[in-house]
Design a protein around this motif. Structure first.
Motif, PDB file in Angstrom:
ATOM      1  N   LEU A   1      18.382   5.508   4.599  1.00  0.00           N
ATOM      2  CA  LEU A   1      18.145   6.658   3.626  1.00  0.00           C
ATOM      3  C   LEU A   1      19.466   7.761   3.734  1.00  0.00           C
ATOM      4  CD1 LEU A   1      14.347   7.270   4.188  1.00  0.00           C
ATOM      5  CD2 LEU A   1      15.637   6.228   2.500  1.00  0.00           C
TER       6      LEU A   1
ATOM      7  N   ASN B   1      20.159   8.822  -1.550  1.00  0.00           N
ATOM      8  CA  ASN B   1      19.148   8.106  -2.196  1.00  0.00           C
ATOM      9  C   ASN B   1      17.876   8.367  -1.626  1.00  0.00           C
ATOM     10  OD1 ASN B   1      19.216   7.427   0.562  1.00  0.00           O
ATOM     11  ND2 ASN B   1      19.504   5.157   0.175  1.00  0.00           N
TER      12      ASN B   1
ATOM     13  N   SER C   1      13.931   7.224  -3.293  1.00  0.00           N
ATOM     14  CA  SER C   1      13.609   6.119  -2.523  1.00  0.00           C
ATOM     15  C   SER C   1      12.119   6.769  -2.316  1.00  0.00           C
ATOM     16  CB  SER C   1      14.310   6.052  -1.454  1.00  0.00           C
ATOM     17  OG  SER C   1      15.624   5.572  -1.663  1.00  0.00           O
TER      18      SER C   1
ATOM     19  N   ASP D   1       8.913   6.630  -4.867  1.00  0.00           N
ATOM     20  CA  ASP D   1       8.623   5.373  -5.458  1.00  0.00           C
ATOM     21  C   ASP D   1       7.231   4.957  -5.459  1.00  0.00           C
ATOM     22  OD1 ASP D   1       8.196   5.086  -2.809  1.00  0.00           O
ATOM     23  OD2 ASP D   1       9.375   3.306  -2.642  1.00  0.00           O
TER      24      ASP D   1
END
Length: 306
Positions: A103, A107, A111, A114
């Motif tokens: 990570l 992102n 991420s 989700d």
């Protein structure tokens, strides 16, 4: 006397003119209170541009290195292999899917949004405890990633390379572990082991009971005393998903967006860093000026016509 009086008159007129121009200069619109927002925006844009330039200079070598690693090489037999070695196999699943997700500030937001529960480690490459625990953390990632029905993903953050992202977690020591569930964050406070971390993030197993399903869920959660739901979440002012953490993430994302645009201008139009910076600053200045003019026109009261 006439020359002396004339000289004195000229000196008095010159002094009066200077005083008048000095007063008019300081009373001009450039230093009025109404122009303070414009100056503030210009200062913010300048700081953002300088930060994005620094980020762009740091990320360019990393992007070039990643592109070189992704380019396949040819063996003598004609088989494609990656730069790091190893044959390119399409039939066998990649082992990277069983490893923790790396990570970064780029992102992270996308991420963790989700819909899954995330178990995250914040580590440092120089930390001996982090290095010794890395094989166990790989096994934890394989445990959860091999069971998609658990809806638990495992990630890791390099606290040295991603200091801004690690600061959102209020990390005091390495390694530190957290669970993110929606907008709630939970800090791991149990002994550092594979068993405790799995129990910390493992969702409670739903047992089939004919009488009361709700009592079943509660009993399972209580049975796992290490589960994150048995402790209070992090306060909103220290949580990475709180208002301060989200605001910090938005600023960092904006900086990376400007840095990407900065690199795109250099690569697409072969501009020097100075010219690309001037184009960005000019575009931001023009956009800010147009926005202020439009906002001023929209807020100008209209005269009523009888």
């Amino acid at each position: 006397r006439t020359k002396a009086s004339s000289f004195q008159y000229i000196m008095e007129m010159t002094t009066a003119t200077r005083r008048k121009s000095f007063v008019n200069y300081h009373n001009s619109n450039w230093f009025s209170s109404s122009s303070l927002p414009l100056w503030s925006l210009l200062v913010i844009l300048s700081l953002l541009l300088s930060c994005s330039t620094a980020i762009a200079e740091e990320t360019r070598p990393q992007q070039q290195q990643q592109q070189q690693q992704q380019q396949p090489q040819k063996r003598e037999g004609g088989e494609d292999v990656s730069v790091s070695g190893g044959a390119k196999a399409s039939s066998t699943p990649s082992s990277s899917k069983q490893s923790p997700v790396v990570l970064t500030s780029r992102n992270f937001g996308k991420s963790v949004a989700d819909g899954n529960v995330w178990l995250i480690e914040v580590y440092a490459p120089w930390c001996g405890h982090c290095v010794s625990f890395e094989p166990s953390y790989q096994e934890i990632a394989a445990h959860f990633h091999s069971q998609p029905q658990l809806k638990v993903k495992v990630g890791k953050i390099d606290g040295e390379a991603e200091r801004a992202l690690a600061a959102r977690f209020n990390v005091m020591s390495y390694p530190s572990f957290f669970v993110l569930d929606g907008l709630r964050a939970y800090a791991f406070e149990h002994p550092r082991s594979k068993f405790h971390l799995i129990q910390f993030a493992q969702p409670p197993q739903k047992q089939q009971q004919s009488n009361d399903e709700e009592s079943s869920d509660k009993s399972n959660t209580k049975h796992n005393k290490y589960h994150y739901t048995n402790q209070d979440p992090m306060p909103f002012y220290t949580s990475p998903l709180g208002p301060m953490g989200l605001a910090q993430g938005t600023i960092i994302s904006a900086g990376y967006a400007v840095a990407d645009l900065f690199l795109w201008l250099q690569e697409s139009f072969s501009l020097s860093p100075l010219m690309a910076g001037m184009v960005l600053f000019g575009s931001a200045f023009v956009g800010t000026f147009i926005s202020i003019v439009v906002l001023a026109i929209a807020m100008t009261p209209k005269e009523k016509v009888d």
